[in-house]
Design a protein around this motif. Structure first.
Motif, PDB file in Angstrom:
ATOM      1  N   SER A  12       9.183  -8.682   2.835  1.00  0.00           N
ATOM      2  CA  SER A  12       9.728  -7.351   3.106  1.00  0.00           C
ATOM      3  C   SER A  12       9.883  -7.149   4.611  1.00  0.00           C
ATOM      4  O   SER A  12       9.116  -7.700   5.411  1.00  0.00           O
ATOM      5  CB  SER A  12       8.764  -6.292   2.552  1.00  0.00           C
ATOM      6  N   ARG A  13      10.892  -6.331   4.976  1.00  0.00           N
ATOM      7  CA  ARG A  13      11.019  -5.967   6.396  1.00  0.00           C
ATOM      8  C   ARG A  13       9.975  -4.927   6.786  1.00  0.00           C
ATOM      9  O   ARG A  13       9.921  -4.491   7.922  1.00  0.00           O
ATOM     10  CB  ARG A  13      12.446  -5.468   6.682  1.00  0.00           C
ATOM     11  N   GLY A  14       9.157  -4.562   5.822  1.00  0.00           N
ATOM     12  CA  GLY A  14       7.963  -3.779   6.143  1.00  0.00           C
ATOM     13  C   GLY A  14       8.139  -2.276   6.173  1.00  0.00           C
ATOM     14  O   GLY A  14       9.175  -1.743   5.810  1.00  0.00           O
ATOM     15  N   ARG A  15       7.061  -1.603   6.597  1.00  0.00           N
ATOM     16  CA  ARG A  15       7.006  -0.135   6.634  1.00  0.00           C
ATOM     17  C   ARG A  15       7.110   0.340   8.076  1.00  0.00           C
ATOM     18  O   ARG A  15       6.789  -0.410   8.996  1.00  0.00           O
ATOM     19  CB  ARG A  15       5.682   0.343   6.020  1.00  0.00           C
ATOM     20  N   ARG A  16       7.488   1.582   8.254  1.00  0.00           N
ATOM     21  CA  ARG A  16       7.623   2.103   9.615  1.00  0.00           C
ATOM     22  C   ARG A  16       6.269   2.176  10.318  1.00  0.00           C
ATOM     23  O   ARG A  16       6.171   2.015  11.510  1.00  0.00           O
ATOM     24  CB  ARG A  16       8.324   3.459   9.579  1.00  0.00           C
ATOM     25  N   PHE A  17       5.207   2.464   9.536  1.00  0.00           N
ATOM     26  CA  PHE A  17       3.852   2.444  10.086  1.00  0.00           C
ATOM     27  C   PHE A  17       3.123   1.301   9.392  1.00  0.00           C
ATOM     28  O   PHE A  17       2.986   1.313   8.167  1.00  0.00           O
ATOM     29  CB  PHE A  17       3.141   3.775   9.819  1.00  0.00           C
ATOM     30  N   ALA A  18       2.712   0.320  10.178  1.00  0.00           N
ATOM     31  CA  ALA A  18       2.112  -0.884   9.586  1.00  0.00           C
ATOM     32  C   ALA A  18       0.856  -0.518   8.807  1.00  0.00           C
ATOM     33  O   ALA A  18       0.055   0.313   9.246  1.00  0.00           O
ATOM     34  CB  ALA A  18       1.770  -1.865  10.697  1.00  0.00           C
ATOM     35  N   GLN A  19       0.707  -1.091   7.621  1.00  0.00           N
ATOM     36  CA  GLN A  19      -0.486  -0.866   6.811  1.00  0.00           C
ATOM     37  C   GLN A  19      -0.940  -2.191   6.224  1.00  0.00           C
ATOM     38  O   GLN A  19      -0.103  -3.048   5.930  1.00  0.00           O
ATOM     39  CB  GLN A  19      -0.168   0.109   5.662  1.00  0.00           C
ATOM     40  N   ALA A  20      -2.245  -2.316   6.020  1.00  0.00           N
ATOM     41  CA  ALA A  20      -2.778  -3.537   5.411  1.00  0.00           C
ATOM     42  C   ALA A  20      -2.253  -3.629   3.978  1.00  0.00           C
ATOM     43  O   ALA A  20      -2.039  -2.603   3.339  1.00  0.00           O
ATOM     44  CB  ALA A  20      -4.297  -3.492   5.420  1.00  0.00           C
ATOM     45  N   PRO A  21      -2.044  -4.831   3.460  1.00  0.00           N
ATOM     46  CA  PRO A  21      -1.548  -4.978   2.089  1.00  0.00           C
ATOM     47  C   PRO A  21      -2.522  -4.354   1.086  1.00  0.00           C
ATOM     48  O   PRO A  21      -3.711  -4.252   1.359  1.00  0.00           O
ATOM     49  CB  PRO A  21      -1.471  -6.497   1.881  1.00  0.00           C
ATOM     50  N   ALA A  22      -1.975  -3.911  -0.062  1.00  0.00           N
ATOM     51  CA  ALA A  22      -2.823  -3.322  -1.094  1.00  0.00           C
ATOM     52  C   ALA A  22      -3.364  -4.436  -1.990  1.00  0.00           C
ATOM     53  O   ALA A  22      -2.666  -5.403  -2.266  1.00  0.00           O
ATOM     54  CB  ALA A  22      -2.017  -2.337  -1.924  1.00  0.00           C
ATOM     55  N   LEU A  23      -4.579  -4.264  -2.435  1.00  0.00           N
ATOM     56  CA  LEU A  23      -5.171  -5.255  -3.327  1.00  0.00           C
ATOM     57  C   LEU A  23      -4.528  -5.185  -4.708  1.00  0.00           C
ATOM     58  O   LEU A  23      -4.435  -4.110  -5.291  1.00  0.00           O
ATOM     59  CB  LEU A  23      -6.669  -4.970  -3.485  1.00  0.00           C
ATOM     60  N   GLY A  24      -4.073  -6.315  -5.220  1.00  0.00           N
ATOM     61  CA  GLY A  24      -3.615  -6.375  -6.606  1.00  0.00           C
ATOM     62  C   GLY A  24      -2.252  -5.765  -6.861  1.00  0.00           C
ATOM     63  O   GLY A  24      -1.832  -5.665  -8.010  1.00  0.00           O
ATOM     64  N   ARG A  25      -1.549  -5.325  -5.817  1.00  0.00           N
ATOM     65  CA  ARG A  25      -0.203  -4.789  -6.018  1.00  0.00           C
ATOM     66  C   ARG A  25       0.726  -5.373  -4.967  1.00  0.00           C
ATOM     67  O   ARG A  25       0.318  -5.541  -3.814  1.00  0.00           O
ATOM     68  CB  ARG A  25      -0.187  -3.260  -5.828  1.00  0.00           C
ATOM     69  N   THR A  26       1.971  -5.622  -5.350  1.00  0.00           N
ATOM     70  CA  THR A  26       2.950  -6.040  -4.345  1.00  0.00           C
ATOM     71  C   THR A  26       3.392  -4.799  -3.576  1.00  0.00           C
ATOM     72  O   THR A  26       3.116  -3.663  -3.989  1.00  0.00           O
ATOM     73  CB  THR A  26       4.198  -6.674  -4.985  1.00  0.00           C
ATOM     74  N   GLU A  27       4.097  -5.001  -2.482  1.00  0.00           N
ATOM     75  CA  GLU A  27       4.547  -3.874  -1.660  1.00  0.00           C
ATOM     76  C   GLU A  27       5.502  -2.947  -2.426  1.00  0.00           C
ATOM     77  O   GLU A  27       5.492  -1.733  -2.238  1.00  0.00           O
ATOM     78  CB  GLU A  27       5.216  -4.380  -0.378  1.00  0.00           C
ATOM     79  N   TYR A  28       6.329  -3.508  -3.298  1.00  0.00           N
ATOM     80  CA  TYR A  28       7.278  -2.656  -4.038  1.00  0.00           C
ATOM     81  C   TYR A  28       6.573  -1.900  -5.166  1.00  0.00           C
ATOM     82  O   TYR A  28       6.928  -0.766  -5.477  1.00  0.00           O
ATOM     83  CB  TYR A  28       8.449  -3.475  -4.598  1.00  0.00           C
ATOM     84  N   GLN A  29       5.550  -2.532  -5.760  1.00  0.00           N
ATOM     85  CA  GLN A  29       4.756  -1.807  -6.773  1.00  0.00           C
ATOM     86  C   GLN A  29       4.032  -0.642  -6.103  1.00  0.00           C
ATOM     87  O   GLN A  29       3.929   0.449  -6.672  1.00  0.00           O
ATOM     88  CB  GLN A  29       3.735  -2.753  -7.427  1.00  0.00           C
ATOM     89  N   ARG A  30       3.585  -0.864  -4.893  1.00  0.00           N
ATOM     90  CA  ARG A  30       2.904   0.186  -4.139  1.00  0.00           C
ATOM     91  C   ARG A  30       3.882   1.331  -3.838  1.00  0.00           C
ATOM     92  O   ARG A  30       3.524   2.517  -3.947  1.00  0.00           O
ATOM     93  CB  ARG A  30       2.396  -0.432  -2.847  1.00  0.00           C
ATOM     94  N   ASP A  31       5.104   0.991  -3.477  1.00  0.00           N
ATOM     95  CA  ASP A  31       6.129   2.024  -3.255  1.00  0.00           C
ATOM     96  C   ASP A  31       6.326   2.842  -4.530  1.00  0.00           C
ATOM     97  O   ASP A  31       6.356   4.074  -4.499  1.00  0.00           O
ATOM     98  CB  ASP A  31       7.482   1.385  -2.889  1.00  0.00           C
ATOM     99  N   ARG A  32       6.509   2.134  -5.643  1.00  0.00           N
ATOM    100  CA  ARG A  32       6.716   2.811  -6.934  1.00  0.00           C
ATOM    101  C   ARG A  32       5.565   3.777  -7.217  1.00  0.00           C
ATOM    102  O   ARG A  32       5.781   4.927  -7.606  1.00  0.00           O
ATOM    103  CB  ARG A  32       6.860   1.747  -8.043  1.00  0.00           C
ATOM    104  N   ASP A  33       4.335   3.333  -6.992  1.00  0.00           N
ATOM    105  CA  ASP A  33       3.166   4.178  -7.264  1.00  0.00           C
ATOM    106  C   ASP A  33       3.164   5.413  -6.357  1.00  0.00           C
ATOM    107  O   ASP A  33       2.861   6.516  -6.803  1.00  0.00           O
ATOM    108  CB  ASP A  33       1.872   3.375  -7.065  1.00  0.00           C
ATOM    109  N   ARG A  34       3.511   5.214  -5.096  1.00  0.00           N
ATOM    110  CA  ARG A  34       3.554   6.358  -4.164  1.00  0.00           C
ATOM    111  C   ARG A  34       4.592   7.391  -4.616  1.00  0.00           C
ATOM    112  O   ARG A  34       4.372   8.594  -4.494  1.00  0.00           O
ATOM    113  CB  ARG A  34       3.903   5.875  -2.751  1.00  0.00           C
ATOM    114  N   ILE A  35       5.715   6.896  -5.112  1.00  0.00           N
ATOM    115  CA  ILE A  35       6.784   7.799  -5.554  1.00  0.00           C
ATOM    116  C   ILE A  35       6.334   8.598  -6.774  1.00  0.00           C
ATOM    117  O   ILE A  35       6.477   9.820  -6.835  1.00  0.00           O
ATOM    118  CB  ILE A  35       8.071   7.000  -5.846  1.00  0.00           C
ATOM    119  N   VAL A  36       5.748   7.903  -7.752  1.00  0.00           N
ATOM    120  CA  VAL A  36       5.328   8.583  -8.986  1.00  0.00           C
ATOM    121  C   VAL A  36       4.281   9.660  -8.712  1.00  0.00           C
ATOM    122  O   VAL A  36       4.231  10.675  -9.398  1.00  0.00           O
ATOM    123  CB  VAL A  36       4.810   7.547 -10.027  1.00  0.00           C
ATOM    124  N   HIS A  37       3.455   9.454  -7.673  1.00  0.00           N
ATOM    125  CA  HIS A  37       2.384  10.411  -7.395  1.00  0.00           C
ATOM    126  C   HIS A  37       2.790  11.522  -6.425  1.00  0.00           C
ATOM    127  O   HIS A  37       1.978  12.391  -6.124  1.00  0.00           O
ATOM    128  CB  HIS A  37       1.154   9.681  -6.864  1.00  0.00           C
TER     129      HIS A  37
END
Ligand code: MG
Length: 400
Positions: A12-37
């Motif tokens: 990924s070209r990444g996020r505007r504010f760098a963050q450590a990777p999430a455990l057990g989720r890919t970056e796009y799954q993490r995006d999806r979760d943020r959107i749903v919540h």
């Protein structure tokens, strides 16, 4: 199995504010979760698609529409070897910036905002995920990956693209200045969006009584499948079969469109043979209908535009909605303190700033765009009862 031309969360070209990777989720799954919540996502349930929400509980809302786009998008992505999670994230976020009352609301807000840079719902979706959600201690917005944000910004005028580019060089505004394409996942969401609303607007249109199955016989894309369904199940003609003929025809139509996109896109991908997601961005659009399906789909769109979206009864209710949003906009200009506290604070923070008038108008647009249909209706009632609705705009923005 991801194809070479799919977006890979590991690259990924990444996020505007760098963050450590999430455990057990890919970056796009993490995006999806943020959107749903996020709050804007929950508001979609009370926002109009075509019909006003109060007209019936079974009509699509922005939320059920977004879920249908995600379902169609994911199933096509799987067949094409594209990234399902990214498609899902884009689909669930693609309408977050929609105003209450569907396109009537967007048109009204765009008119009100004309002196202040206008209003575009795609750009607003990006504002929601980049700035307006307030959930994290370290940053505004949801801090999504570049690829999800790229997909959310489906259209953008040149002037807004230049503004985005100034704040984020080579960012999500760039392709509108260069005339290049987004990822295949983003392209797929656009087509899934179109397939979803063409199908569900037939369903909602017939349910509402504004269009009939007889009228739909003019539309080849639908009528082929109506005939096919009747040839196989003659009893669907009977009254007792209820809506099953409609549903069976729509189901077959959806299936045929999905298969058509997979076949036509696979062909285009074989010919263009991109080796990476970045190569895709330099090529013409590759996600597509075959020629015949493309033409038939246009005929259906044309039919829905004239017979449904411009039906006198739809125009009447959308006309009222338009008036309501205009009145709200003018009322908040004259009485900004009537907005919720965090918008009032943002509004007054802009007093005395050089482009304060434009910024203050944008605060009002953000507030109104975020409203659900029923919140806007209640607000309109409340302001009317308090005698705070004003006919013409006051001098709030003109003051030195
Ligand atoms: Mg949509």
């Amino acid at each position: 199995m991801l194809a070479a031309y799919a977006c890979d969360p590991a690259h990924s070209r990444g996020r505007r504010f760098a963050q450590a990777p999430a455990l057990g989720r890919t970056e796009y799954q993490r995006d999806r979760d943020r959107i749903v919540h996020c709050s804007a996502f929950r508001r979609l349930v009370y926002k109009t698609q075509v019909f006003l929400n109060h007209e019936g509980d079974l009509f699509r809302t922005r939320l059920t529409h977004s879920l249908e786009v995600a379902q169609l998008g994911r199933s096509m992505a799987r067949s094409l070897g594209l990234n399902e999670d990214l498609v899902e994230a884009i689909a669930l976020a693609h309408d977050l910036g929609h105003t209450p009352f569907g396109h009537a609301g967007q048109d009204a807000l765009n008119e009100c905002m004309a002196p202040f840079g206008g209003f575009e719902h795609n750009l607003q979706s990006l504002r929601v995920v980049d700035q307006l959600e307030e959930r994290y201690p370290q940053f505004d917005g949801l801090n999504l990956t570049f690829e999800t944000r790229e997909g959310v910004l489906k259209h953008c005028s040149r002037i807004h693209a230049e503004e985005i580019e100034a704040g984020e060089p080579d960012g999500v505004g760039h392709r509108f200045l260069r005339g290049t394409q987004p990822s295949l996942e983003a392209q797929l969401c656009n087509l899934a969006d179109e397939i979803a609303y063409n199908a569900h607007d037939i369903d909602d249109g017939v349910r509402s009584g504004l269009i009939t199955l007889d009228q739909l016989q003019q539309v080849a894309l639908f009528d082929d499948f109506r005939r096919q369904s009747l040839a196989e199940f003659a009893h669907l003609q009977d009254q007792a079969a209820g809506r099953r003929l409609l549903y069976e025809s729509i189901r077959r139509m959806l299936g045929a469109q999905v298969h058509d996109v997979i076949a036509a896109t696979s062909r285009a991908l074989r010919q263009a043979a991109p080796h990476s997601a970045d190569e895709v961005r330099q090529m013409p659009a590759l996600v597509q209908f075959g020629e015949e399906m493309g033409t038939k789909s246009l005929v259906l769109k044309h039919f829905l535009l004239h017979q449904l979206y411009r039906h006198p009864r739809v125009l009447q209710t959308t006309g009222q909605a338009r008036e309501m949003l205009r009145a709200l906009f003018n009322a908040y200009r004259a009485h900004p303190q009537e907005m919720q506290p965090r918008f009032v604070a943002r509004f007054y923070a802009l007093q005395g700033v050089s482009d304060g008038a434009e910024g203050a108008a944008r605060v009002i647009a953000d507030y109104i765009a975020g409203m659900t249909d029923r919140f806007a209706t209640r607000e309109h009632e409340r302001l009317m009862k308090s005698d705070l609705l004003v006919e013409s705009s006051s001098s709030v923005f003109g003051a030195p």
